[in-house]
Design a protein around this motif. Sequence first.
Motif, PDB file in Angstrom:
ATOM      1  N   LYS A 220       0.847  -1.192   0.000  1.00  0.00           N
ATOM      2  CA  LYS A 220       0.000   0.000   0.000  1.00  0.00           C
ATOM      3  C   LYS A 220       0.882   1.241   0.000  1.00  0.00           C
ATOM      4  CE  LYS A 220      -2.623   0.505   3.635  1.00  0.00           C
ATOM      5  NZ  LYS A 220      -3.717   0.422   4.623  1.00  0.00           N
TER       6      LYS A 220
ATOM      7  N   ILE B 286       0.460   5.500   0.507  1.00  0.00           N
ATOM      8  CA  ILE B 286      -0.480   6.541   0.931  1.00  0.00           C
ATOM      9  C   ILE B 286       0.209   7.892   0.905  1.00  0.00           C
ATOM     10  CG2 ILE B 286      -1.890   7.405   2.841  1.00  0.00           C
ATOM     11  CD1 ILE B 286      -2.211   4.445   3.701  1.00  0.00           C
TER      12      ILE B 286
ATOM     13  N   ILE C 252      -0.020  11.657   2.043  1.00  0.00           N
ATOM     14  CA  ILE C 252      -0.700  12.497   3.031  1.00  0.00           C
ATOM     15  C   ILE C 252      -0.242  13.935   2.816  1.00  0.00           C
ATOM     16  CG2 ILE C 252      -1.123  12.902   5.488  1.00  0.00           C
ATOM     17  CD1 ILE C 252      -0.453   9.976   5.986  1.00  0.00           C
TER      18      ILE C 252
ATOM     19  N   THR D 125     -12.701  10.524   9.437  1.00  0.00           N
ATOM     20  CA  THR D 125     -12.035   9.390  10.106  1.00  0.00           C
ATOM     21  C   THR D 125     -12.933   8.166  10.198  1.00  0.00           C
ATOM     22  OG1 THR D 125     -12.731  10.230  12.264  1.00  0.00           O
ATOM     23  CG2 THR D 125     -10.559  10.897  11.475  1.00  0.00           C
TER      24      THR D 125
ATOM     25  N   LYS E 259      -5.761  13.519   8.416  1.00  0.00           N
ATOM     26  CA  LYS E 259      -5.478  12.400   7.508  1.00  0.00           C
ATOM     27  C   LYS E 259      -4.548  11.385   8.161  1.00  0.00           C
ATOM     28  CE  LYS E 259      -5.974  15.210   3.328  1.00  0.00           C
ATOM     29  NZ  LYS E 259      -5.299  15.750   2.141  1.00  0.00           N
TER      30      LYS E 259
ATOM     31  N   GLU F 229      -5.228   7.324   9.117  1.00  0.00           N
ATOM     32  CA  GLU F 229      -4.376   6.193   8.761  1.00  0.00           C
ATOM     33  C   GLU F 229      -3.944   5.407   9.987  1.00  0.00           C
ATOM     34  OE1 GLU F 229      -3.871   5.033   5.830  1.00  0.00           O
ATOM     35  OE2 GLU F 229      -5.088   6.656   4.996  1.00  0.00           O
TER      36      GLU F 229
ATOM     37  N   LYS G 243      -6.402   2.797  11.223  1.00  0.00           N
ATOM     38  CA  LYS G 243      -6.615   1.582  10.431  1.00  0.00           C
ATOM     39  C   LYS G 243      -5.680   0.469  10.896  1.00  0.00           C
ATOM     40  CE  LYS G 243      -7.917   4.240   6.321  1.00  0.00           C
ATOM     41  NZ  LYS G 243      -7.536   4.605   4.937  1.00  0.00           N
TER      42      LYS G 243
ATOM     43  N   THR H 112       3.300  -0.686   4.525  1.00  0.00           N
ATOM     44  CA  THR H 112       2.730   0.514   3.913  1.00  0.00           C
ATOM     45  C   THR H 112       3.804   1.583   3.756  1.00  0.00           C
ATOM     46  OG1 THR H 112       0.589   0.041   4.943  1.00  0.00           O
ATOM     47  CG2 THR H 112       0.939   2.280   4.136  1.00  0.00           C
TER      48      THR H 112
ATOM     49  N   TYR I  75       4.322   5.587   3.372  1.00  0.00           N
ATOM     50  CA  TYR I  75       3.683   6.887   3.550  1.00  0.00           C
ATOM     51  C   TYR I  75       4.568   7.969   2.933  1.00  0.00           C
ATOM     52  CZ  TYR I  75       0.733   4.503   6.992  1.00  0.00           C
ATOM     53  OH  TYR I  75      -0.138   3.649   7.610  1.00  0.00           O
TER      54      TYR I  75
ATOM     55  N   LEU J  22       4.473   5.164  13.164  1.00  0.00           N
ATOM     56  CA  LEU J  22       4.231   4.457  11.903  1.00  0.00           C
ATOM     57  C   LEU J  22       5.432   3.600  11.525  1.00  0.00           C
ATOM     58  CD1 LEU J  22       2.540   7.288   9.785  1.00  0.00           C
ATOM     59  CD2 LEU J  22       1.433   5.253  10.705  1.00  0.00           C
TER      60      LEU J  22
ATOM     61  N   ASN K 265       6.327   0.125   9.007  1.00  0.00           N
ATOM     62  CA  ASN K 265       6.025   0.860   7.775  1.00  0.00           C
ATOM     63  C   ASN K 265       7.201   1.751   7.362  1.00  0.00           C
ATOM     64  OD1 ASN K 265       3.181  -0.016   7.587  1.00  0.00           O
ATOM     65  ND2 ASN K 265       2.945   1.177   9.467  1.00  0.00           N
TER      66      ASN K 265
END
Length: 984
Positions: A723, A725, A727, A744, A878, A882, A885, A891, A893, A917, A922
Motif C-alpha cells: 500500500k 499513501i 498524506i 475518520t 489524515k 491512517e 486503520k 505501507t 507513507y 508508523l 512501515n
Amino acid sequence: MARRVEKAIRITGASEHNLKNISLDIPRDKLIVITGISGSGKSSLAFDTIYAEGRRKYVESLSAYARQFLEQMQKPEVAEITGLPPTIAIEQRSASSNPRSTVATTTEIYDYFRLLFARVGQPHCWVCGKEITSQHSSQIVDSILSEAEGTKLQICAPLVRGKKGEHKDIFTGIQREGFVRVRVDGAVYDVRNVPALNKNKKHNIAAVVDRLIIKDSIRVRLADSVETALKLADGILLVLLQEDRGQKTEGRGQRTEDRKQSPERKRGVKKTTDDGQLKKDEKHVLEWKEVIYSEKFACPKHPQASLEELSPRLFSFNSPYGACKSCDGLGTILEFDPDLIVPDKSVSLENGAVDAWRKGGKRMNIFYNRLVKRFCRKMGISKSIPFSRIPKEYVRILMHGTTAADEQKYGVGFEGVIPNLVRRWKTTTSEYVKTRLHSYLSEQPCRSCDGARLRPEAIAVTVGGKNIHQLTALSVEKAQEFFNKLKLYKEKAVIGAAVLKEIKARLKFMVDVGLGYLTLDRMSSTLAGGEAQRIRLATQVGSGLVGVCYVLDEPTIGLHRRDNNRLLGILQRLARLGNTVIVVEHDEDIIRNADHIIDIGPAAGAQGGEVVAQGSLADITGCAESLTGDYLSGKKSIALPLKRRKYSLRKCIEVKEAAENNLKNIDVKFPLGVFTCVTGVSGSGKSTLVSQILLRALKRRLYRSREKPGKHRIVLGTSQIDKVIEIDQSPIGRTPRSNPATYTGVFDVIRKLFSMTREAKIRGYKPGRFSFNVKGGRCEYCRGQGTKKIEMHFLPDVYVTCQSCKGKRYNPETLQVTYKGKNIADVLDMRIDESLDFFANFPTIVRILKTLADVGMGYMQLGQASTTLSGGEAQRVKLSAELGKAATGHTLYLLDEPTTGLHFADIHNLLNVLQRLCDMGNTVIVIEHNLDVIKIADYIIDLGPEGGDAGGRVVVTGTPEEIIKNKKSYTAKFLKPKLVNSEA
C-alpha cells in the motif's frame, strides 16, 4: 494590558472565531510576526480580522454598482480597528489552475516581454530565417541615393515571384498601366515582345517603372517612381543597380566567382544592354545587383512570410491574433498516449497488455481478442511473450497501423490501436465510451508550434538572438543573466530602456525571494503554495507601493534554510520603505529577526485566542507562559532519537535513471522500514523525484493508476510494499458537511451507537436517521447545513442561523434520542478530548478518537467543518485516519513538507506519530526543509547542489551524522549545529 505605541494599528475587542475579545497595538512600518500553536487563532487575527476589515473598508469606498462585481467580505467580529492602512493579503494557497497561467504571466514579466519584442524585436522570415525589415518610401529613396554617383539603376515592381504559369494576364495588366518594359527571369523585354513562358516552370516577373542614373537632381523623379512601384507591387520594390564585374577576354576572361554570382549565367540568359538589347561585342561584364525593399515586414524570397506592424498582441498566446492555431495557445494537444494504452509492459498481448481494448463489453472483448490473435499470427510473433519483448517494428505496426510499404512487405493491412481509438472517439455517441477513451488521452506537445504556444510570425522575431519562447524557457537566473548582458543600440536602446528596467527589476525580486530556479514558462498550477506566494510577493515588491499593510501566510514554505536570508531581506526592505509587514510564521529565523512578535495561545481551539506575549525576542523568551518562548530559549526542544533505526539498502525501493524535469538520470534507493527524509535546496528536484516519479510509479504498479509517472527507466522493489499513501495538506472536504468525524469514519460508529439506544429502537430509527446529509433525520429547512445563505448583491452575503433547528442541523424528532443525556448534535459540538471520556466504554470509537488526540487535535470539535481547518490540521486529520486503520507493516507513507503551518510543539507531536508508523514496520518518506525533522531521520537523501539546471543530482545520502561530514551539502552546513546542540 496591551502595550500602546504612538504609530500603530489599534485593535479593540477582536472576537473572530476563537479570539477572546483581544485588544492590542501593532506598530506600523515594522516587520511583525504572529506566531503560536496551530489552531490558536493566528490566521483569525491576521487574515480574518486585520485583512478582512482593511479590504471591507476599501470596497465600501466604492460605488454600489462597482461593489456588486467584487467579492464581498463579512465585517469581522471586532469592536474597532484604527490606524489601518490599505491592506494586501498574500496567502498560502494553491496557484491558479488555469493552463494559460505561467510564472511569467503571473509576475507580469511576460507583458513586458511582449512590449519589448513589439518595439525593438528583429523579425525574421520563418521559412528561411533571413532578417526582414520594413521601410517607408522616403527611407527607400535615401538608401538608393546613398549609392555612388553615376550608378545606373532600374526601378521595378515585382508582380510574380516564383510562380508557375504563362502569366499572360500579368503582361496585359502591365501594358494597360502604361509601362513599356518588363523584366522576366532576369532579362528585360519590351512588354509587347515577351517570349512565351513555360507554364510548368516557376517565373519571376517585374514591371520596369523607371531607369535612372544617380545624381543630385533625380530625387523628385526617383521618389515618384518608388511610390508608383510600391503601389503597383503591394508594398514591394525591386531595385537593379549596375555593377562592373571586370574585363572579359574572348568570352573566357570572367572570373570564376563572377560566373557563380551571375544569375543570368545560372539561368542561361544572354547579357542585355541598359535598354534590354543584346550586347554582341562587350568588353566589360556589366551586371545588375538586385536589392529588394518593402513597406511591410516581408521576406523577398518568401512572400507568404510577411508581417504587419509588430504589436504586443502578436506575442500573446491568450490572444487569437498571436496564439498557435492548432493548439489555441495551450502548447499541448490531447492525444492517445501509448504508455496509457499499454500501462504494464510486462503483460503479454493474450493477457490484455492493450488495456484500451479491454473492459469494452463481452462482444467487444471477443472481437479485439480475435484481432490481436490475427495480428500475432500474420506477423509471426508469439502472443504470450511480454509486451516489452516484442520487436519495435511490430510494436509500431500494432500501435499506429500498417503503411503501404508494410502491406507490401507483410501482405496484410492492420488499422492499429491508436487509429482505432481515434476513429471510435470521433464517431461514438456513447458518453460512457467517451469517458473511458478519455482516460487514455494525455497532453502532448503541439506539432505545429512544438510547445511554443505562438504563431510562426511571433516565434520568428528575436531580441538579442533569442525569440520570446526561448526566453521564457530560461530559468529566472538565466533570464536575469541574459538581460544584464543584452545590448541595444541607437534608437532601440532608447525605446527599450524603460521596458528593460521593469523586466530586470522583477527578475531580481524573484531571485531575491529564492525563486531563481523556476523557469518562466512553468505553469502556475505546478507550483507549491510557498512558491506561488513568493511569486505574488515579488510582484507586490515590484509595484513599489508605500504605506501599505502586507499580510503574509508562511512565506518560508518550500524554502531551504540557505535561502531564508534573501526572503528575510525582502520583508525587511518592504518595512523600511514605509510598509507594515505582518507575517504569520513558525520559522525560527524569521521570528528571531522580527521587529515585533505577537504570540497567540496558550493552546489551540477554544483554549487559545489570547495574546500570551508580545514585543521583542527577549520579551517572548522571558515570558513563562509562552510555549514559543520555551522553544526559542532552548528550555524545550525536539530531542534526537536515542537510537536510530538501521537501514539496509538491500531492502529498498530503487528508482533507476530518473530524468524528469531537472533530474540528471540519477539512481536513488529508498530503504524500507525506516524514516527517510528527502531534502535539498529549493528547486533541486525533490518533489519531482518523490511525487512525480516514485509515487505515480507505485500507484500504477499497485492500483493500476493511469496517472503517468515522470521520466525514468524502472522502479525496483515494489513487491515489498502492499500500500502507498500520500498524506498532503489538501482539504479533507470541500463543503461544510465534511468534518473530522466523517473523515475518520468515527461518525459511522457513533450513528450506529445512537441507533442502538432504547428510544431509537422504539421509533425504528436506523443509523441513517442520524446523518445530516440525507433526508429523514436532518432539518429540511436548511438541509442539514445549520445556516442559510442570504444573497445581498452589492453587499456581502449574509449567513444566518437556521430558524427551524437553531443551527443543530437535525429535526426535533431526531434530537429527542439521547445517549448519556446528549443528543447527536451535542456530540458533534464536543471537543475530541471531551468525547474520549464520553465514549470511554466503546473501544472502537476510543481507538479512532485517540489517534486524533495523539496528533494534537484534541482541542477540535468532532463536527467542525473541514473548510475551517488549516492545511496543517487537515494533514494531521489524515494521519490520524491512517493510524486508526489496521497496520500491515508494509505501507509506504509519502509526505510533502508536513511541518507547514505547524508550531514547534505541533512538529513534536507530528514526529511522534511518524515514528509510531515506522515502529509498526512501515516506511515513511518525507520531503522537508525543517532541520528538526531532518535531524531525527534514519536516512537522508540530499539533492542539489543547487536548484534548477544546476540541481537534480544526489549530493549525499546516509544518516544525519554521515551527512554533516559532506562539505558540498548546504543541508549539512545548517544541520551540523542542530546535531551538536541536541547532543549537548
